[in-house]
Design a protein around this motif. Sequence first.
Motif, short mmCIF file in Angstrom:
data_model
loop_
_atom_site.label_atom_id
_atom_site.label_comp_id
_atom_site.label_asym_id
_atom_site.label_seq_id
_atom_site.Cartn_x
_atom_site.Cartn_y
_atom_site.Cartn_z
N HIS A 99 0.86 -1.18 0.00
CA HIS A 99 0.00 0.00 0.00
C HIS A 99 0.90 1.23 0.00
O HIS A 99 1.94 1.25 0.66
N VAL A 100 0.50 2.26 -0.76
CA VAL A 100 1.27 3.50 -0.79
C VAL A 100 0.32 4.67 -0.54
O VAL A 100 -0.81 4.69 -1.02
N LEU A 101 0.80 5.63 0.26
CA LEU A 101 0.04 6.86 0.52
C LEU A 101 0.63 7.97 -0.34
O LEU A 101 1.85 8.20 -0.31
N VAL A 102 -0.22 8.66 -1.08
CA VAL A 102 0.25 9.69 -2.01
C VAL A 102 -0.53 10.97 -1.78
O VAL A 102 -1.76 10.96 -1.66
N ALA A 103 0.19 12.09 -1.72
CA ALA A 103 -0.46 13.39 -1.52
C ALA A 103 -1.43 13.68 -2.67
O ALA A 103 -1.11 13.44 -3.83
N ASP A 104 -2.60 14.21 -2.31
CA ASP A 104 -3.64 14.47 -3.32
C ASP A 104 -3.20 15.54 -4.32
O ASP A 104 -3.73 15.64 -5.41
N SER A 105 -2.22 16.35 -3.94
CA SER A 105 -1.76 17.45 -4.79
C SER A 105 -0.52 17.07 -5.58
O SER A 105 0.25 17.92 -6.02
N VAL A 106 -0.32 15.78 -5.76
CA VAL A 106 0.91 15.30 -6.40
C VAL A 106 0.87 15.64 -7.91
O VAL A 106 -0.20 15.81 -8.50
N GLY A 108 0.55 15.37 -11.66
CA GLY A 108 -0.42 14.53 -12.35
C GLY A 108 0.12 13.20 -12.86
O GLY A 108 -0.47 12.14 -12.60
N PRO A 109 1.24 13.19 -13.58
CA PRO A 109 1.76 11.92 -14.07
C PRO A 109 2.19 10.94 -12.97
O PRO A 109 2.20 9.72 -13.19
N THR A 110 2.52 11.45 -11.78
CA THR A 110 2.81 10.54 -10.65
C THR A 110 1.53 9.79 -10.28
O THR A 110 1.53 8.58 -10.03
N ARG A 111 0.43 10.54 -10.25
CA ARG A 111 -0.87 9.95 -9.95
C ARG A 111 -1.22 8.89 -11.00
O ARG A 111 -1.68 7.80 -10.68
N ARG A 112 -0.98 9.22 -12.27
CA ARG A 112 -1.28 8.27 -13.34
C ARG A 112 -0.45 7.00 -13.18
O ARG A 112 -0.94 5.89 -13.38
N PHE A 113 0.81 7.15 -12.78
CA PHE A 113 1.67 5.98 -12.58
C PHE A 113 1.06 5.07 -11.51
O PHE A 113 1.02 3.85 -11.66
N CYS A 114 0.58 5.67 -10.42
CA CYS A 114 -0.02 4.88 -9.34
C CYS A 114 -1.32 4.23 -9.81
O CYS A 114 -1.55 3.03 -9.60
N ASP A 115 -2.19 5.02 -10.45
CA ASP A 115 -3.53 4.53 -10.80
C ASP A 115 -3.48 3.52 -11.93
O ASP A 115 -4.29 2.60 -11.99
N GLU A 116 -2.58 3.72 -12.87
CA GLU A 116 -2.61 2.86 -14.04
C GLU A 116 -1.58 1.74 -13.99
O GLU A 116 -1.84 0.66 -14.46
N LEU A 117 -0.41 1.99 -13.44
CA LEU A 117 0.60 0.94 -13.45
C LEU A 117 0.69 0.19 -12.12
O LEU A 117 0.55 -1.03 -12.08
N PHE A 148 4.39 8.98 -0.15
CA PHE A 148 4.92 9.87 -1.19
C PHE A 148 4.43 11.29 -0.91
O PHE A 148 3.24 11.53 -0.75
N VAL A 149 5.38 12.21 -0.84
CA VAL A 149 5.07 13.61 -0.53
C VAL A 149 5.58 14.50 -1.66
O VAL A 149 6.55 14.17 -2.33
N GLU A 150 4.90 15.61 -1.83
CA GLU A 150 5.38 16.63 -2.76
C GLU A 150 5.01 17.96 -2.12
O GLU A 150 3.83 18.23 -1.89
N SER A 151 6.01 18.75 -1.79
CA SER A 151 5.72 19.96 -1.01
C SER A 151 6.53 21.13 -1.54
O SER A 151 7.75 21.05 -1.59
N PRO A 152 5.85 22.23 -1.92
CA PRO A 152 4.39 22.33 -2.05
C PRO A 152 3.89 21.51 -3.23
O PRO A 152 4.66 21.13 -4.11
N GLY A 153 2.58 21.24 -3.26
CA GLY A 153 2.01 20.37 -4.27
C GLY A 153 2.02 21.01 -5.66
O GLY A 153 2.10 22.24 -5.79
N SER A 154 1.92 20.16 -6.67
CA SER A 154 1.86 20.66 -8.04
C SER A 154 0.59 21.48 -8.24
O SER A 154 -0.47 21.13 -7.73
N LEU A 155 0.70 22.56 -8.93
CA LEU A 155 -0.40 23.44 -9.36
C LEU A 155 -1.04 24.25 -8.23
O LEU A 155 -1.27 25.44 -8.37
N THR A 156 -1.31 23.60 -7.09
CA THR A 156 -2.04 24.30 -6.02
C THR A 156 -1.17 24.65 -4.81
O THR A 156 -1.61 25.36 -3.91
N LEU A 348 -8.11 16.56 -10.88
CA LEU A 348 -6.90 15.87 -10.43
C LEU A 348 -6.90 15.54 -8.95
O LEU A 348 -5.90 15.10 -8.40
N ARG A 349 -8.01 15.82 -8.24
CA ARG A 349 -8.05 15.61 -6.80
C ARG A 349 -9.15 14.61 -6.46
O ARG A 349 -10.25 14.70 -7.00
N THR A 350 -8.86 13.70 -5.56
CA THR A 350 -9.89 12.74 -5.13
C THR A 350 -10.07 12.74 -3.61
O THR A 350 -11.13 12.40 -3.12
#
Length: 386
Positions: A99-106, A108-117, A148-156, A348-350
């Motif tokens: 299981h991996v925890l990923v920041a909602d503001s990560v 976009g392509p990082t999110r796609r990697f998690c969701d799709e691959l 997985f953290v990204e600070s500050p988040g992408s876009l927001t 891009l946020r869930t």
Amino acid sequence: MKEDTRIVNAGRNPEENFGIVNPPVYRASTVTFPSVEVLESFDKNPFDGVFYGRHGTPTTFALEDAVAELEGGDRGIAMASGLAAIAVSLLAFLKSGDHVLVADSVYGPTRRFCDELLQRYNVETTYYDPRIGSGIEALLKVNTKVVFVESPGSLTFEVQDLPAIAKAAHAKGAVVILDNSWATPLYFKPFERGVDVSIQAATKYIVGHADAMLGVITTQEAHYTTIRKATATIGACSAPEECFLALRGLRTLRVRLERHAATAMKLCEWLKGRDEVDRILYPALPEDPGHALWKRDFTGAPGLFSFVLKETPKKAVVAMLDGMKLFAMGYSWGGYESLILPFYPEKLRTATQWQGGPCLRIHAGLEDAEDLIQDLDAGFKRLNAA
Ligand SMILES: *Cc1c(COP(=O)(O)O)cnc(C)c1O
């Protein structure tokens, strides 16, 4: 040595190259060995030394050493892109059933990697509110291997409380991987804040000229072999020319960042006075919700920020953007040129709910700030006329 002196000297050793200032571009596939003994000495550890082009050449190692030194980690690993660095870092620590925890503001392509691959490989991803802080504890499961953290988040640009998150993650045995591209190694020191692996999309500020793709993973010795083995097994690597360009860019990173930051601040101050603007997303501003954390943990902010417009019809935003003269529209950022980009956080946020009108991201380039303001001013005139 002070940091500005390190930026100039890290990864450089002119005495090894006829006194030539910059590490030369060593291109290689085959590396030859003088004896069976030397050849077989790499069996134990093919990752250290010049063994085969895919594992890097002295040009690669120079960049890896330089970035690792500035990030404050032990070892660097250069990859063909920032996304490749993210993907391979996740794969290095995760296996089926994890299981991996990923920041909602990560990013976009990082999110796609998690969701799709990752999902196809039976790794479950849970997105969390980037402002969760120590509340992350409640989301950590026995099989959570990575936060997985990204600070500050992408876009927001939400700032994360990384020391609190790292403390909770480490208590449950999870590794903390950070996308540190916004702050660069200069404005945030990941290993002083509990991060285990720090990733730079060097494509952005380190290369700095919008003309090369590169990622660098930095880690401490404890995790180095795990990640290096994963990159070597996958065959992921970086090109020596790109490493050379990144090393060249790195030397001016400080002076470029200072100018990017000063211009970003001037644009923010001007945008604050505009009726069309609802709010600005830039943690360096005292009124930003992430400002206190940013001030505690960061030593600066670069030229990348966003702003949210009051409710505005899309055609008015389009009229603004289509006529910009100096702000070009395009992905990526971190080059010398200014960019503007519309984006839609709600897509891009869930884990969090996005509120607000149309969003625009700005990269403040090295142009004259007054010229940039004029370009924005003309843009708002078109927006209001449409
Ligand atoms: C651009 C970007 C990346 C990916 O870098 P590439 O070199 O384009 O693959 C990763 N993280 C962030 C925050 C980025 O902005």
